[in-house]
Structures are given as structure tokens and as C-alpha cells.
Scaffold this motif. Sequence first.
Motif, PDB file in Angstrom:
ATOM      1  N   HIS A  89       3.037  14.656  -0.045  1.00  0.00           N
ATOM      2  CA  HIS A  89       3.317  14.878   1.625  1.00  0.00           C
ATOM      3  C   HIS A  89       2.098  15.796   2.099  1.00  0.00           C
ATOM      4  CE1 HIS A  89       5.410  17.720   4.364  1.00  0.00           C
ATOM      5  NE2 HIS A  89       5.401  16.738   5.154  1.00  0.00           N
ATOM      6  N   LYS A  90       1.795  16.800   1.146  1.00  0.00           N
ATOM      7  CA  LYS A  90       0.614  17.946   1.680  1.00  0.00           C
ATOM      8  C   LYS A  90      -0.736  17.451   1.730  1.00  0.00           C
ATOM      9  CE  LYS A  90       3.932  21.611   0.268  1.00  0.00           C
ATOM     10  NZ  LYS A  90       4.059  22.692  -0.644  1.00  0.00           N
ATOM     11  N   ASP A  91      -1.237  16.558   0.526  1.00  0.00           N
ATOM     12  CA  ASP A  91      -2.661  16.059  -0.014  1.00  0.00           C
ATOM     13  C   ASP A  91      -2.805  14.752   0.810  1.00  0.00           C
ATOM     14  OD1 ASP A  91      -4.988  15.613  -0.907  1.00  0.00           O
ATOM     15  OD2 ASP A  91      -4.516  16.726  -2.989  1.00  0.00           O
ATOM     16  N   LYS A  92      -3.249  14.523   1.852  1.00  0.00           N
ATOM     17  CA  LYS A  92      -3.537  13.479   2.831  1.00  0.00           C
ATOM     18  C   LYS A  92      -4.856  12.900   1.805  1.00  0.00           C
ATOM     19  CE  LYS A  92      -0.725  14.866   5.591  1.00  0.00           C
ATOM     20  NZ  LYS A  92       0.755  14.481   5.571  1.00  0.00           N
ATOM     21  N   ASP A  93      -5.737  13.474   1.185  1.00  0.00           N
ATOM     22  CA  ASP A  93      -6.826  12.524   0.635  1.00  0.00           C
ATOM     23  C   ASP A  93      -6.182  11.850  -0.421  1.00  0.00           C
ATOM     24  OD1 ASP A  93      -8.653  13.599   2.754  1.00  0.00           O
ATOM     25  OD2 ASP A  93      -9.282  15.550   1.390  1.00  0.00           O
ATOM     26  N   GLY A 131       0.880  -1.311   0.338  1.00  0.00           N
ATOM     27  CA  GLY A 131       0.129   0.080  -0.190  1.00  0.00           C
ATOM     28  C   GLY A 131       0.902   1.283   0.210  1.00  0.00           C
ATOM     29  N   ILE A 132       1.904   1.242  -0.571  1.00  0.00           N
ATOM     30  CA  ILE A 132       2.973   2.308  -0.680  1.00  0.00           C
ATOM     31  C   ILE A 132       2.881   2.875  -2.239  1.00  0.00           C
ATOM     32  CG2 ILE A 132       5.394   2.974  -0.753  1.00  0.00           C
ATOM     33  CD1 ILE A 132       5.653   0.538   0.922  1.00  0.00           C
ATOM     34  N   PRO A 133       2.344   4.307  -2.229  1.00  0.00           N
ATOM     35  CA  PRO A 133       2.119   4.835  -3.699  1.00  0.00           C
ATOM     36  C   PRO A 133       3.649   5.136  -4.243  1.00  0.00           C
ATOM     37  CG  PRO A 133       0.978   6.081  -1.980  1.00  0.00           C
ATOM     38  CD  PRO A 133       1.933   5.017  -1.035  1.00  0.00           C
ATOM     39  N   THR A 134       3.584   4.825  -5.490  1.00  0.00           N
ATOM     40  CA  THR A 134       4.874   4.846  -6.246  1.00  0.00           C
ATOM     41  C   THR A 134       4.753   6.283  -6.971  1.00  0.00           C
ATOM     42  OG1 THR A 134       4.838   2.500  -6.498  1.00  0.00           O
ATOM     43  CG2 THR A 134       5.892   4.005  -8.452  1.00  0.00           C
ATOM     44  N   ILE A 135       6.053   7.014  -7.150  1.00  0.00           N
ATOM     45  CA  ILE A 135       6.517   7.926  -7.920  1.00  0.00           C
ATOM     46  C   ILE A 135       7.531   7.428  -8.954  1.00  0.00           C
ATOM     47  CG2 ILE A 135       7.577  10.110  -7.961  1.00  0.00           C
ATOM     48  CD1 ILE A 135       6.478  10.813  -5.143  1.00  0.00           C
ATOM     49  N   VAL A 150      14.096  16.344 -12.157  1.00  0.00           N
ATOM     50  CA  VAL A 150      14.130  16.607 -10.749  1.00  0.00           C
ATOM     51  C   VAL A 150      13.156  17.414 -10.165  1.00  0.00           C
ATOM     52  CG1 VAL A 150      15.682  17.696  -8.796  1.00  0.00           C
ATOM     53  CG2 VAL A 150      16.887  16.288 -10.792  1.00  0.00           C
ATOM     54  N   ASP A 151      12.625  18.437 -11.055  1.00  0.00           N
ATOM     55  CA  ASP A 151      11.529  19.371 -10.390  1.00  0.00           C
ATOM     56  C   ASP A 151      10.318  18.641 -10.350  1.00  0.00           C
ATOM     57  OD1 ASP A 151      13.229  21.654 -10.644  1.00  0.00           O
ATOM     58  OD2 ASP A 151      12.630  22.256 -12.587  1.00  0.00           O
ATOM     59  N   GLN A 152       9.942  17.682 -11.290  1.00  0.00           N
ATOM     60  CA  GLN A 152       8.778  16.742 -11.391  1.00  0.00           C
ATOM     61  C   GLN A 152       8.708  15.669 -10.219  1.00  0.00           C
ATOM     62  OE1 GLN A 152       7.075  15.331 -14.849  1.00  0.00           O
ATOM     63  NE2 GLN A 152       7.473  17.259 -15.981  1.00  0.00           N
ATOM     64  N   ILE A 153       9.874  15.144 -10.095  1.00  0.00           N
ATOM     65  CA  ILE A 153      10.011  14.076  -8.750  1.00  0.00           C
ATOM     66  C   ILE A 153      10.015  15.103  -7.455  1.00  0.00           C
ATOM     67  CG2 ILE A 153      11.392  12.684  -7.706  1.00  0.00           C
ATOM     68  CD1 ILE A 153      12.845  12.103 -10.359  1.00  0.00           C
ATOM     69  N   THR A 154      10.424  16.100  -7.437  1.00  0.00           N
ATOM     70  CA  THR A 154      10.281  16.832  -6.165  1.00  0.00           C
ATOM     71  C   THR A 154       8.935  17.229  -6.035  1.00  0.00           C
ATOM     72  OG1 THR A 154      12.381  17.560  -6.582  1.00  0.00           O
ATOM     73  CG2 THR A 154      11.005  18.956  -4.899  1.00  0.00           C
ATOM     74  N   ALA A 155       8.203  17.731  -6.959  1.00  0.00           N
ATOM     75  CA  ALA A 155       6.818  18.070  -6.749  1.00  0.00           C
ATOM     76  C   ALA A 155       5.965  17.196  -6.560  1.00  0.00           C
ATOM     77  CB  ALA A 155       6.265  18.678  -8.120  1.00  0.00           C
ATOM     78  N   ALA A 156       6.303  15.855  -7.096  1.00  0.00           N
ATOM     79  CA  ALA A 156       5.340  14.647  -6.698  1.00  0.00           C
ATOM     80  C   ALA A 156       5.462  14.411  -5.235  1.00  0.00           C
ATOM     81  CB  ALA A 156       5.732  13.556  -7.611  1.00  0.00           C
TER      82      ALA A 156
END
Length: 407
Positions: free
Chosen positions: A369-373, A328-332, A358-364
Amino acid sequence: MKIIFLTDNFPPEGNAPATRTYEHAIRWVKAGHKVTVVTCAPNFPEGRVFEGYKNAWYQTHQLDGIDVVRVKTFITANEGFVKRILDFMSFMVTGFIAGLFQKKPDVIVATSPQFFSAIAGWALSAVKRKPFVFELRDIWPASITAVGAMKDSFVIRMLEKIELFLYRRADSIVSVTHSFKDELIKRGIDGDKIDIVLNGVDLTKYEPSDAKAHDFATKYGLENKFVAGYIGTHGMAHGLEHIVDVAERLQIYDDIRVMFAGGGAARQNVVDLVEKKQLKNVVLIDRQPKEMMPKLWSLCDVSLVPLVNSDLFRTVIPSKIFECMGMGIPTIMSVPEGEATAIIRETNSGVVVESENVDQITAAILRFHKDKDLYQQVRTSSIEAAPKFNRDSTAADLVKVFAKHVG
């Protein structure tokens, strides 16, 4: 059915080929088949024989009902083309000789990613006059040139001729991706003898965890931290220097950690870069025993699955995505668009970003991290997708392939 299986990776090694073979073999044994695995002393990826084992000419033992035969090989770390070829060729020779001494099988199977074990399997099948099944885990030697380990040359072209010879001589080819099958058909191989059996997950071992393994989390200071983890072989194909750059971008977030766990040819480069950049938000964990992997995965809030931006990697499906589903671990996923990215999108088990971006991986990472839903939604989808890739099913599918050639 009596099965001889040749592979130069097997537990206690914990990489994808070793795991796939073991998790299938224990199921074949439970189904009443006799399985003999011919392999070498465990040493991947550092090129050092694991504690409790020795690099001897011929050793036998049992592992969960599997008859294991270990042979002597030239052992080297997972780096350097010439040394690795010597390693592969030594197993080809000693594995073949060991196979001659096994009781007459019904089928002989050999697995890549490199094909020298498949040469041993084909030769053994010719001597014993039994069907040969080639399990294709990688398009090799194309993957050598894709990561820049070696340029196109006479040697590469000769290896490609051997590769095609093995495809043609195999009674069956088992591909771990649809893309590999398409590639072989384009190169003139009969598609009717190619079966697809994807990788999967052992759901008896990898299951959702609501908390990080306490002992590991305490040891590595990961309690109450959001962890983006790369777990697995640190190879040239993974472009891990970009993940180090991601960690550098994330330094300002006190509750986020980037974790690297495993070993391999690119491991030291990761360590050196982290030290050079003086990153305090990176956690480095050495390779762990296979039985500890579920606990190690439990440390991750999201899994990082990168590959360098090469067309070859459009055909690859990193097997760790299935273990992430089970946990149950989301994948980036930051790999070239292809079969793997399609699986992530279809199952909603993560997000896909551009390879090496790098920008897109960081943003993901920051988005999860921020969007719990969103995080909970993707976690739930991952768990629901896992049974589609259960090892029970893939093991049964492989037996069906073998049985086609057994009178």
C-alpha cells in the motif's frame, strides 16, 4: 483422438478443477480432438443446482464444441464428511453408467481432488479396454485429516488403500505439482508413469487491467480504495478467520478494504466473524459466474492466498496465483513453505509470509500500500511470468501424455 473426461466439477462452476478441465478441453477441440465431459449438474460449492439446470438422470448439451453429459447425483453443500462422500459416490456410479453409453474412446481421463470419479474412470477403462489417465489434483484422503474434517480411522485407512490401488492401475498419472509426484514415488508408485502438468492461466481472458471494473467498484464502494482480496472457495483449508483478524488490524486505514468473494463451507463463519467484530472495512461478495472473474479480480490491488499451517499444504500450488500473474496482481502468500512459495519467489510475483501469521499478512498489505515502486516492480514481474504458465502449453502437454497410450 477421442477423449472421455470424468469430473464432478465443470462450468458454469468456477472452481479450479472446473476451470482447468474446461480451458484444456476447448483447446483440445480446437486441435481437432473429440472431447466428451461426463459431469453432474452444477452446484458447487453451495450445494444448490444453478439456475437453468436440473439434477436429472441423463442430459446432454454442447459447450464451445465440448460434448457435455450431465448425470444425476446426491447434491449437498461442500461441508460434512458423510454427505460429501455420498455426493462423490453417487457421481462415481452414475458417471460410470453414463460413460458406458459413449462411443468408444481412445483414452479415458478422470480427475480428482477426491478419487471417486477416478474409480469410475478406471472401471470404465476396464470395461472398454482403453487406457486410463488419472489427473491428480490433491493427495486425498490425506487432505481430509489435514484440515481436521476427520481423524485418522479405519475409514481413512480403507480410503488410502483404494487410493493406492488407483495409482497402481492407472496407465498414466498426471500430477499438478512436483511434490505430489515425489510423494507417490515414496509410496511405491512407478515414477516413470507420472507426468507433471502444472496449473496455468488462460491469457486470452486474464490480462493486465489499469483500472477496476467500474460497475463492480461502484457497486461495492471500492473506487479509490486499496483492495486486498481473497477470491475463491471459502474452505476449511484456508484459515480465513485469520484474514478477518487482518481486516480488524487494518480498520484504522480509511483507504484500505479487505474483500472476500466466493462461497463454500467456511463462508458463513467469515460472515459471522465480520458481523461480530462489526468490521466496516470488509466487503463480502457472493460467488460470481465464471465469465465475471476477470472483472472481479480487477478490483484487487493485491491477492491474498492463505492456507492453514499443515505439512500437507507444502505440496499444494493454489491455481489462483497464475490468474493473478495474468492480471498483474501481486500475491501475498501465507502458506507453508513448499512448491507454491518457491514459484512466488522465483517469479517475484508477490511476497511470502508465514502461514496463519496475522502480523506478517497485515505488514505485507501495508508495505504494498505504501511502497509504490515495490508495487509496480512486483506487478511487472507478475505480468512477465504469466506466459510461462499459459494454458495453451499445458493443454498440449496433456495431449502428449494421452497420445503415449493411443495406438
